[in-house]
Design a protein around this motif. Structure first.
Motif, PDB file in Angstrom:
ATOM      1  N   SER A   1      51.689 -41.225  37.965  1.00  0.00           N
ATOM      2  CA  SER A   1      50.876 -39.879  37.564  1.00  0.00           C
ATOM      3  C   SER A   1      51.772 -39.121  36.513  1.00  0.00           C
ATOM      4  CB  SER A   1      50.801 -38.964  38.691  1.00  0.00           C
ATOM      5  OG  SER A   1      52.061 -38.462  39.126  1.00  0.00           O
ATOM      6  N   ASP A   2      51.480 -38.424  35.745  1.00  0.00           N
ATOM      7  CA  ASP A   2      51.975 -37.912  34.517  1.00  0.00           C
ATOM      8  C   ASP A   2      53.420 -37.149  34.888  1.00  0.00           C
ATOM      9  OD1 ASP A   2      51.900 -37.775  31.660  1.00  0.00           O
ATOM     10  OD2 ASP A   2      51.900 -35.457  31.840  1.00  0.00           O
ATOM     11  N   ASP A   3      53.365 -36.542  36.001  1.00  0.00           N
ATOM     12  CA  ASP A   3      54.724 -35.856  36.190  1.00  0.00           C
ATOM     13  C   ASP A   3      55.505 -36.592  36.787  1.00  0.00           C
ATOM     14  OD1 ASP A   3      53.401 -36.342  38.733  1.00  0.00           O
ATOM     15  OD2 ASP A   3      53.734 -34.471  39.648  1.00  0.00           O
ATOM     16  N   LEU A   4      55.686 -37.779  36.944  1.00  0.00           N
ATOM     17  CA  LEU A   4      56.688 -38.666  37.772  1.00  0.00           C
ATOM     18  C   LEU A   4      57.265 -39.705  36.175  1.00  0.00           C
ATOM     19  CD1 LEU A   4      58.495 -39.748  39.818  1.00  0.00           C
ATOM     20  CD2 LEU A   4      56.587 -41.345  40.510  1.00  0.00           C
ATOM     21  N   SER A   5      58.288 -39.266  36.117  1.00  0.00           N
ATOM     22  CA  SER A   5      59.091 -40.000  34.928  1.00  0.00           C
ATOM     23  C   SER A   5      59.601 -41.524  35.088  1.00  0.00           C
ATOM     24  CB  SER A   5      60.395 -39.479  34.061  1.00  0.00           C
ATOM     25  OG  SER A   5      59.901 -38.295  33.725  1.00  0.00           O
TER      26      SER A   5
END
Ligand code: ZN
Length: 174
Positions: free
Chosen positions: A42-46
């Motif tokens: 998901s976008d918030d996990l780099s």
């Protein structure tokens, strides 16, 4: 700027005999024995660093832009090389409720891993050399310097701007 982190990043590059830019952090990771995987997080996990006895794993968000993926891999290498405590590092964007801007540099290990990543991808000597070459070779405007250097080092313009300030090569961000 933490000198010992700067030195550890430089030592890592020297140990692997890497002098030309752009630095490939996936290759650095592999040569340090870390296996790199690209996952559609998901976008918030780099990214994630998993330490395992049989071999550590770096997982990076394949949906992020290339410059960001490169910084994430370098950041996870930082946790590894700096021997941070823990078996699992999860680098997640924390949304700041006050202004909506994001940051995950909230504790000292995260700040150190970011400093390592900047020093690994933008080595002081190479940044200085490229900056001097740019200033000598053309009439490039000061406001475009960070962008041009960012292209050469394959990092974000923001990361390069911070690096130039931290190295004392420019005095402030515009
Ligand atoms: Zn981290």
């Amino acid at each position: 700027m933490n000198p010992s982190i700067e030195e550890k990043a430089t030592a890592t590059l020297e140990q692997l005999n890497l002098t030309s830019i752009p630095i490939d952090p996936a290759s650095v990771a592999a040569r340090l024995g870390l296996s790199v995987r690209f996952e559609s997080f998901s976008d918030d996990l780099s990214g994630v660093l998993m330490r395992k006895p049989e071999g550590s794993i770096v997982a990076v968000n394949s949906r992020h832009g290339v410059a960001r993926q490169r910084f994430t891999i370098a950041h996870e290498i930082g946790h590894h090389v700096l021997q941070h405590k823990g078996d699992l590092f999860i680098d997640q964007t924390v949304l700041n409720r006050r202004d909506g801007r994001s940051s995950y540099a909230i504790d000292s290990q995260e700040i150190e891993a970011n400093a390592f990543a900047a020093a690994l991808l933008m080595p002081r000597q190479q940044v200085t050399n490229e900056l001097i070459a740019l200033m000598n070779s053309s009439m490039i405007e000061q406001k475009n310097l960070a962008r041009e250097l960012a292209n050469r080092f394959q990092v974000s313009e923001q990361a390069m701007s911070f690096r130039l300030v931290n190295l004392g090569l420019i005095t402030s961000l515009e």
